[in-house]
Scaffold this active site. Structure first.
Site, PDB file in Angstrom:
ATOM      1  N   HIS A 137       0.816  -1.233   0.000  1.00 41.44           N
ATOM      2  CA  HIS A 137       0.000   0.000   0.000  1.00 41.44           C
ATOM      3  C   HIS A 137       0.844   1.275   0.000  1.00 41.44           C
ATOM      4  CE1 HIS A 137      -3.385  -2.504   0.247  1.00 41.44           C
ATOM      5  NE2 HIS A 137      -3.708  -2.407   1.525  1.00 41.44           N
ATOM      6  N   HIS A 208      -9.765   3.424   0.265  1.00 48.81           N
ATOM      7  CA  HIS A 208      -9.815   2.237   1.115  1.00 48.81           C
ATOM      8  C   HIS A 208     -10.851   2.392   2.232  1.00 48.81           C
ATOM      9  CE1 HIS A 208      -8.498  -1.458   2.919  1.00 48.81           C
ATOM     10  NE2 HIS A 208      -7.400  -1.540   2.186  1.00 48.81           N
ATOM     11  N   GLU A 348     -12.480  -2.173  -3.196  1.00 48.34           N
ATOM     12  CA  GLU A 348     -11.451  -1.242  -3.657  1.00 48.34           C
ATOM     13  C   GLU A 348     -11.333  -1.333  -5.178  1.00 48.34           C
ATOM     14  OE1 GLU A 348      -7.947  -2.492  -1.378  1.00 48.34           O
ATOM     15  OE2 GLU A 348      -9.420  -3.370  -0.017  1.00 48.34           O
TER      16      GLU A 348
END
Length: 383
Positions: A137, A208, A348
């Site tokens: 991420h 997210h 997502e």
């Protein structure tokens, strides 16, 4: 200089049920009362704040720490509002939370990159490790942990910007990003992100947010009925990194094409290899295999009790479904309740590639190229 034609956009659209309660003052109509003073803090020399937006029956709260959706209130079939996005009541709670991605923009690349290495233009790029032996991420100082600059604010919109400098978290090129959250008169919350790079790089962004259509802290989402109109999903290895294999959903627990409760087949996690690896659902679905601006349905979620229905649309090539498999109840959400295991879900929207899968559609972005992504979260209510 921002390239005007280079646009990455996400649109979150909420169409409120006809039975919703009428407009009133934001402080009286907010389903969760948040104090902006609790977000007043300087981090890395930059001021953090909380910004409350309202238009029609829709209310939202945004912080420039990670460009996050903190709160999003929508009515149920009886017109009662609940906050359907998980978050925290103060910036200090975000900073100490074990779950660090709530509501944030993730970048430069969503997901895991094996050993933190990928090849670009014949050169190996080394990224910092922050998830076992891998990069995840965008790294510890990815976009979710950055303070974005606030450019303009109105009653119903906020414009934020962030410059990710060349070499930040190991990624090449300076990437300029501008984000606009806006509540429209059509009861929509839109998020538009504009991005441009001065050097070839990789980009795969997403929001997210974790959802519970019954409201934050109101129990498991296993009875939520999920539909994903996808014939294929991406297999992962023991590190939850895409292997490059694209598998058929038919005959597997990953088949949501006709709709079923999230909990129906998750109980097979001890016998199904992919569920066992991920500890539940944590895989990307293939919506289409060619990059285009065509918007398609990514998923539909219904909470039978509240009657809230969420339809997710995107022009991305994939959607990643995560059933919140690792929350331990140690974080306390903004309504004062622990955030527990499988009491939320994330959808997502993203391109389903990672930099090391050459057979997948590319996520390489070059100077002057256009990167556009649109997502619509459409809320309605069952009769």
């Amino acid at each position: 200089m921002m390239i005007r034609q280079s646009i990455f956009s996400v649109i979150i659209s909420l169409f409120i049920c006809s039975s919703a309660i009428s407009q009133s003052n934001l402080n009286n109509d907010e389903c969760v009362l948040l104090d902006p003073e609790n977000f007043n803090k300087v981090i890395d020399g930059k001021q953090v704040g909380l910004y409350l937006l309202k238009n029609g029956n829709l209310t939202a709260a945004i912080t420039n720490y990670g460009c996050r959706i903190v709160s999003l209130c929508a009515p149920d079939k009886n017109g009662q509002k609940a906050d359907v996005v998980l978050g925290f009541k103060s910036i200090d709670d975000y900073l100490k939370a074990t779950g660090v991605y709530h509501g944030a923009i993730i970048g430069r690349v969503i997901g895991r990159i094996a050993k933190g290495n990928f090849e670009l233009d014949g050169k190996t790029q080394a990224l910092p490790i922050n998830n076992g032996g891998n990069h995840q991420h965008g790294g510890l100082k990815g976009f979710h942990n950055q303070v974005w600059d606030v450019k303009t604010v109105t009653d119903s919109s906020i414009v934020l910007s962030y410059i990710s400098v060349d070499g930040e978290m190991g990624y090449p090129g300076t990437l300029q990003v501008e984000a606009t959250y806006q509540l429209t008169s059509n009861n929509e919350l839109t998020l538009k992100l504009l991005a441009a790079t001065d050097k070839t790089t990789v980009v795969n962004l997403t929001n997210h947010a974790f959802f519970n259509l019954a409201g934050e802290g109101n129990g498991p989402i296993l009875d939520h009925v999920l539909t994903i109109p996808a014939n294929y999903f991406c297999a992962v290895n023991s590190d939850k990194i895409k292997t490059g294999a694209i598998l058929k959903v038919a005959g597997t627990p990953f088949d949501f094409r006709k709709g079923k409760s999230i909990g129906k087949d998750i109980i097979l996690e001890n016998t199904n290899e992919q569920l066992k690896i991920a500890g539940g659902y944590d895989q990307s679905y293939v919506l289409k295999k060619k990059k285009s601006n065509k918007i398609v349905l990514a998923a539909t979620v219904v909470d039978p009790k509240s009657g809230r229905k969420l339809e997710v649309f995107t022009n991305n090539m994939g959607v990643h479904f995560f059933s919140a498999n690792f929350f331990k109840g140690t974080d306390i959400g903004k309504v004062g309740k622990p955030l527990h295991y499988r009491e939320s879900f994330a959808l997502e929207n993203q391109d389903y590639n990672s930099p090391n899968q050459k057979s997948f559609p590319t996520i390489i972005l070059k100077p002057g190229e256009k990167y556009e992504s649109y997502t619509i979260y459409h809320f309605s209510c069952l009769e």
